[in-house]
Design an enzyme around this catalytic site. Sequence first.
Site, PDB file in Angstrom:
ATOM      1  N   THR A  10     -60.659 -19.859 -49.866  1.00 60.03           N
ATOM      2  CA  THR A  10     -61.214 -20.427 -50.891  1.00 60.03           C
ATOM      3  C   THR A  10     -62.718 -20.015 -50.872  1.00 60.03           C
ATOM      4  OG1 THR A  10     -61.970 -22.452 -52.023  1.00 60.03           O
ATOM      5  CG2 THR A  10     -61.469 -22.468 -49.429  1.00 60.03           C
ATOM      6  N   GLU A  66     -72.398 -33.385 -51.834  1.00 62.93           N
ATOM      7  CA  GLU A  66     -72.535 -31.790 -51.922  1.00 62.93           C
ATOM      8  C   GLU A  66     -73.840 -31.857 -52.644  1.00 62.93           C
ATOM      9  OE1 GLU A  66     -69.549 -30.883 -54.815  1.00 62.93           O
ATOM     10  OE2 GLU A  66     -70.064 -32.412 -55.949  1.00 62.93           O
ATOM     11  N   LYS A  81     -59.251 -24.420 -44.576  1.00 57.73           N
ATOM     12  CA  LYS A  81     -59.186 -22.574 -44.653  1.00 57.73           C
ATOM     13  C   LYS A  81     -60.207 -21.811 -43.691  1.00 57.73           C
ATOM     14  CE  LYS A  81     -56.701 -22.893 -48.860  1.00 57.73           C
ATOM     15  NZ  LYS A  81     -55.466 -22.373 -48.706  1.00 57.73           N
ATOM     16  N   SER A 114     -65.122 -30.250 -47.182  1.00 52.01           N
ATOM     17  CA  SER A 114     -64.108 -31.336 -47.117  1.00 52.01           C
ATOM     18  C   SER A 114     -63.604 -31.010 -46.046  1.00 52.01           C
ATOM     19  CB  SER A 114     -63.440 -31.304 -48.477  1.00 52.01           C
ATOM     20  OG  SER A 114     -62.568 -30.267 -48.667  1.00 52.01           O
ATOM     21  N   LEU A 145     -62.436 -28.033 -64.757  1.00 52.28           N
ATOM     22  CA  LEU A 145     -62.445 -27.193 -66.126  1.00 52.28           C
ATOM     23  C   LEU A 145     -60.855 -27.832 -66.902  1.00 52.28           C
ATOM     24  CD1 LEU A 145     -63.328 -25.725 -68.690  1.00 52.28           C
ATOM     25  CD2 LEU A 145     -62.528 -23.795 -67.593  1.00 52.28           C
ATOM     26  N   ASN A 146     -59.952 -27.920 -65.947  1.00 50.48           N
ATOM     27  CA  ASN A 146     -58.673 -28.309 -66.579  1.00 50.48           C
ATOM     28  C   ASN A 146     -59.013 -29.897 -66.905  1.00 50.48           C
ATOM     29  OD1 ASN A 146     -57.733 -25.821 -66.256  1.00 50.48           O
ATOM     30  ND2 ASN A 146     -56.303 -26.357 -64.534  1.00 50.48           N
ATOM     31  N   TYR A 148     -60.383 -30.509 -46.522  1.00 54.02           N
ATOM     32  CA  TYR A 148     -59.510 -29.389 -46.909  1.00 54.02           C
ATOM     33  C   TYR A 148     -60.150 -27.941 -46.522  1.00 54.02           C
ATOM     34  CZ  TYR A 148     -58.502 -25.852 -50.469  1.00 54.02           C
ATOM     35  OH  TYR A 148     -58.255 -24.745 -50.957  1.00 54.02           O
ATOM     36  N   HIS A 149     -61.283 -28.058 -47.297  1.00 59.13           N
ATOM     37  CA  HIS A 149     -61.905 -26.429 -47.272  1.00 59.13           C
ATOM     38  C   HIS A 149     -61.988 -26.037 -45.749  1.00 59.13           C
ATOM     39  CE1 HIS A 149     -63.316 -27.727 -51.032  1.00 59.13           C
ATOM     40  NE2 HIS A 149     -63.178 -26.388 -51.482  1.00 59.13           N
TER      41      HIS A 149
HETATM   42  P1  NAD Z   1     -50.033 -26.442 -55.394  1.00 60.03           P
HETATM   43  O1  NAD Z   1     -50.236 -27.558 -54.709  1.00 60.03           O
HETATM   44  O2  NAD Z   1     -50.049 -26.423 -57.061  1.00 60.03           O
HETATM   45  O3  NAD Z   1     -49.172 -25.441 -54.848  1.00 60.03           O
HETATM   46  C1  NAD Z   1     -48.553 -25.242 -53.561  1.00 60.03           C
HETATM   47  C2  NAD Z   1     -47.328 -25.038 -53.214  1.00 60.03           C
HETATM   48  O4  NAD Z   1     -46.960 -25.039 -51.756  1.00 60.03           O
HETATM   49  C3  NAD Z   1     -46.472 -26.146 -53.791  1.00 60.03           C
HETATM   50  O5  NAD Z   1     -45.406 -26.223 -54.556  1.00 60.03           O
HETATM   51  C4  NAD Z   1     -45.963 -26.951 -52.476  1.00 60.03           C
HETATM   52  O6  NAD Z   1     -45.000 -27.879 -52.436  1.00 60.03           O
HETATM   53  C5  NAD Z   1     -46.083 -25.828 -51.351  1.00 60.03           C
HETATM   54  N1  NAD Z   1     -46.350 -26.362 -50.044  1.00 60.03           N
HETATM   55  C6  NAD Z   1     -47.306 -27.055 -49.663  1.00 60.03           C
HETATM   56  N2  NAD Z   1     -47.036 -27.037 -48.211  1.00 60.03           N
HETATM   57  C7  NAD Z   1     -46.105 -26.677 -47.844  1.00 60.03           C
HETATM   58  C8  NAD Z   1     -45.264 -26.493 -46.657  1.00 60.03           C
HETATM   59  N3  NAD Z   1     -45.593 -27.063 -45.613  1.00 60.03           N
HETATM   60  N4  NAD Z   1     -44.119 -25.856 -46.863  1.00 60.03           N
HETATM   61  C9  NAD Z   1     -43.567 -25.335 -47.851  1.00 60.03           C
HETATM   62  N5  NAD Z   1     -44.339 -25.308 -49.032  1.00 60.03           N
HETATM   63  C10 NAD Z   1     -45.497 -26.118 -48.838  1.00 60.03           C
HETATM   64  O7  NAD Z   1     -51.451 -25.645 -55.304  1.00 60.03           O
HETATM   65  P2  NAD Z   1     -52.333 -24.199 -56.066  1.00 60.03           P
HETATM   66  O8  NAD Z   1     -53.192 -24.518 -56.913  1.00 60.03           O
HETATM   67  O9  NAD Z   1     -50.968 -23.329 -56.563  1.00 60.03           O
HETATM   68  O10 NAD Z   1     -52.886 -23.450 -54.711  1.00 60.03           O
HETATM   69  C11 NAD Z   1     -52.447 -22.485 -54.184  1.00 60.03           C
HETATM   70  C12 NAD Z   1     -52.960 -21.950 -53.083  1.00 60.03           C
HETATM   71  O11 NAD Z   1     -54.221 -21.430 -53.672  1.00 60.03           O
HETATM   72  C13 NAD Z   1     -53.898 -23.118 -51.919  1.00 60.03           C
HETATM   73  O12 NAD Z   1     -53.545 -22.420 -50.660  1.00 60.03           O
HETATM   74  C14 NAD Z   1     -55.080 -23.276 -52.483  1.00 60.03           C
HETATM   75  O13 NAD Z   1     -55.865 -23.637 -51.331  1.00 60.03           O
HETATM   76  C15 NAD Z   1     -55.330 -22.026 -53.012  1.00 60.03           C
HETATM   77  N6  NAD Z   1     -56.560 -22.135 -54.053  1.00 60.03           N
HETATM   78  C16 NAD Z   1     -56.180 -22.710 -55.219  1.00 60.03           C
HETATM   79  C17 NAD Z   1     -57.255 -22.821 -56.242  1.00 60.03           C
HETATM   80  C18 NAD Z   1     -56.918 -23.594 -57.544  1.00 60.03           C
HETATM   81  O14 NAD Z   1     -57.997 -23.806 -58.301  1.00 60.03           O
HETATM   82  N7  NAD Z   1     -55.753 -24.044 -57.813  1.00 60.03           N
HETATM   83  C19 NAD Z   1     -58.269 -22.316 -56.091  1.00 60.03           C
HETATM   84  C20 NAD Z   1     -58.479 -21.605 -54.734  1.00 60.03           C
HETATM   85  C21 NAD Z   1     -57.749 -21.396 -53.840  1.00 60.03           C
HETATM   86  N1  USQ Z   2     -66.393 -32.126 -60.530  1.00 60.52           N
HETATM   87  C1  USQ Z   2     -67.030 -32.839 -61.380  1.00 60.52           C
HETATM   88  N2  USQ Z   2     -66.234 -33.539 -62.205  1.00 60.52           N
HETATM   89  C2  USQ Z   2     -64.821 -33.660 -62.261  1.00 60.52           C
HETATM   90  C3  USQ Z   2     -64.210 -32.917 -61.127  1.00 60.52           C
HETATM   91  C4  USQ Z   2     -65.139 -32.231 -60.308  1.00 60.52           C
HETATM   92  O1  USQ Z   2     -68.310 -32.773 -61.543  1.00 60.52           O
HETATM   93  O2  USQ Z   2     -64.213 -34.286 -62.934  1.00 60.52           O
HETATM   94  C5  USQ Z   2     -67.257 -31.155 -59.493  1.00 60.52           C
HETATM   95  C6  USQ Z   2     -66.754 -31.302 -58.176  1.00 60.52           C
HETATM   96  O3  USQ Z   2     -67.778 -32.495 -57.612  1.00 60.52           O
HETATM   97  C7  USQ Z   2     -67.302 -29.965 -57.291  1.00 60.52           C
HETATM   98  C8  USQ Z   2     -66.802 -29.072 -58.542  1.00 60.52           C
HETATM   99  O4  USQ Z   2     -66.811 -29.902 -59.838  1.00 60.52           O
HETATM  100  O5  USQ Z   2     -68.599 -29.971 -57.422  1.00 60.52           O
HETATM  101  C9  USQ Z   2     -65.635 -28.414 -58.487  1.00 60.52           C
HETATM  102  O6  USQ Z   2     -64.569 -29.303 -58.018  1.00 60.52           O
HETATM  103  P1  USQ Z   2     -63.027 -29.025 -58.259  1.00 60.52           P
HETATM  104  O7  USQ Z   2     -62.314 -30.256 -58.030  1.00 60.52           O
HETATM  105  O8  USQ Z   2     -62.605 -28.597 -59.605  1.00 60.52           O
HETATM  106  O9  USQ Z   2     -62.824 -27.938 -57.343  1.00 60.52           O
HETATM  107  P2  USQ Z   2     -62.785 -28.022 -55.436  1.00 60.52           P
HETATM  108  O10 USQ Z   2     -62.565 -29.297 -55.108  1.00 60.52           O
HETATM  109  O11 USQ Z   2     -63.769 -27.340 -55.041  1.00 60.52           O
HETATM  110  O12 USQ Z   2     -61.126 -27.565 -55.280  1.00 60.52           O
HETATM  111  C10 USQ Z   2     -60.606 -26.452 -56.072  1.00 60.52           C
HETATM  112  C11 USQ Z   2     -59.341 -26.439 -55.849  1.00 60.52           C
HETATM  113  C12 USQ Z   2     -59.081 -25.943 -54.289  1.00 60.52           C
HETATM  114  C13 USQ Z   2     -60.130 -24.472 -54.146  1.00 60.52           C
HETATM  115  C14 USQ Z   2     -61.274 -24.661 -54.741  1.00 60.52           C
HETATM  116  C15 USQ Z   2     -61.845 -23.363 -54.906  1.00 60.52           C
HETATM  117  O13 USQ Z   2     -58.395 -27.604 -55.803  1.00 60.52           O
HETATM  118  O14 USQ Z   2     -57.811 -25.645 -54.056  1.00 60.52           O
HETATM  119  O15 USQ Z   2     -59.941 -24.096 -52.938  1.00 60.52           O
HETATM  120  O16 USQ Z   2     -61.209 -25.400 -56.133  1.00 60.52           O
HETATM  121  S1  USQ Z   2     -63.593 -23.491 -54.558  1.00 60.52           S
HETATM  122  O17 USQ Z   2     -64.065 -24.360 -55.203  1.00 60.52           O
HETATM  123  O18 USQ Z   2     -64.443 -22.066 -54.853  1.00 60.52           O
HETATM  124  O19 USQ Z   2     -64.005 -23.895 -53.243  1.00 60.52           O
END
Ligand code: NAD
Ligand code: USQ
Length: 434
Positions: A144, A328, A185, A179, A239-240, A181-182
């Site tokens: 990420t 943040e 990674k 976080s 954005l979603n 989570y981050h």
């Molecule tokens: P998601 O939660 O929709 O999908 C993750 C999938 O992995 C799910 O189907 C879940 O059931 C499966 N999973 C999780 N833990 C598991 C485990 N222990 N064993 C087997 N399956 C498992 O997430 P996403 O949005 O598709 O994100 C996928 C990857 O991309 C993540 O690693 C996330 O950090 C990364 N990522 C996502 C975004 C975003 O905006 N969605 C942005 C940057 C990075």
């Molecule tokens: N934010 C708002 N309003 C909202 C939701 C979020 O202002 O209603 C702000 C947050 O405070 C943050 C930014 O928007 O500053 C992004 O938040 P986000 O929830 O869209 O994204 P984030 O928590 O960073 O996580 C998402 C994915 C994660 C991925 C990450 C990429 O869930 O899996 O790793 O985006 S990145 O942001 O580049 O680290």
Amino acid sequence: MRIAVLGGDGYCGWATALYLSKKGHTIAIADNFIRRQWDHELGAQTLTPIRPLSDRLKAWQELTGNRIELFVGDVTDYEFLSSAIKAFEPDAVVHFAEQRAAPYSMIDRKHAVFTQVNNVVGTLNLLFALREVQPDCHLVKLGTMGEYGTPNFDIEEGYITIEHNGRKDTVPYPKQPGSFYHLSKVHDSHNIMFACKIWGLRATDLNQGVVYGTMTDEVALDDALINRFDYDEIFGTVLNRFCVQAANGTPLTVYGKGGQTRGFLDIRDTVRCIEIACLNPAEPREFRVFNQFTEQFSVLDLARMVQAAGKQMGLEVSVVHLPDPRVESEEHYYNAKHSKLIDLGLKPHFLSDSLLDSLMNIAVRYRDRIDASSMMPRVNWRKANNDRRTPEKAATVAEKLEAETVVREFLPVKNDGNRRTARGAKSLAGTAKR
Ligand code: NAD
Ligand code: USQ
């Protein structure tokens, strides 16, 4: 190529599996469906009505003739993972299977520990499984952009060359994640880099920005293939969420000043970036890092774009600035490099008005499924234990009072300086409705 997609039932994984299958690759998905369980735990659901994975795979095979193999299991279970890799013999493994919501990891100790164990152990298991049964396989790992944080100078792609006391070296770019989570990674990145060095594995870490959209050509083929679209306070990305809020007539929830700037990309670019990484594998022993996003925006930029697109569609869209539940920078410098995937052939889809329009059309199409109560942020980074119960769901009077306090903390401040009541917040949302 034979490509295994770990986490293939999720948002990015499902779209990627179909895209690669359509491109003629032989695909297997591994997933334990835990993402669907988190929806139950959180009382939230995707905006789009997604089908069970077995139905989706059947529909895909009927429509295209392409079969996607399925391994149901947990990647933190080494026996499951190594036997699946052994059985499928992939040329590349795309690893999406992690807990990916920053707010989920900040709920309390239990959720922080779960996130790091799930993510770090899953990736470690994968490294050992590749070493043991498929050492030449290319690992394509989803990292990420948030690993870097928001430093006050340019962000490079993975590495930076530093001169210090007259000596020079190229080292991993400094990490300042925001976080638990981050942080997971970052721990993954270190483990992968180390495994490449000691065992000669080959890996590409895709430091992906925030993904938006839900439609790709493949998922649009049939309703049975529709992808997730999360908008709740935990899994919904900014954005979603804004598009759903606009469609629902709920104010856009900008946290703090809204100067938080991040890299963004369309889900159609996510799937293409994965293909590019697979087709151009890292060398043995190489730990390669690509920054995977196409444009950068501040949260407030996005709110204004959604407002403008809403206006074109006849929607009246308002914006509220909520106290930022996260720790943040609300205003900061941000300039992240992202040329390596473009150099390898990525042709980005940019966030034009028409795309916003189509994103919002999805939100409007499924408006009846919107649950406005899941919009308000209730996980506060400053607390070590966040009680996510809503007043409506609280079982006892004491719980109800406590939950109302939590909600009140995030209500917008009125011009007279007083916070609105929970009832006031509902009418605020109501007045914004068309
Ligand atoms: P998601 O939660 O929709 O999908 C993750 C999938 O992995 C799910 O189907 C879940 O059931 C499966 N999973 C999780 N833990 C598991 C485990 N222990 N064993 C087997 N399956 C498992 O997430 P996403 O949005 O598709 O994100 C996928 C990857 O991309 C993540 O690693 C996330 O950090 C990364 N990522 C996502 C975004 C975003 O905006 N969605 C942005 C940057 C990075
Ligand atoms: N934010 C708002 N309003 C909202 C939701 C979020 O202002 O209603 C702000 C947050 O405070 C943050 C930014 O928007 O500053 C992004 O938040 P986000 O929830 O869209 O994204 P984030 O928590 O960073 O996580 C998402 C994915 C994660 C991925 C990450 C990429 O869930 O899996 O790793 O985006 S990145 O942001 O580049 O680290």
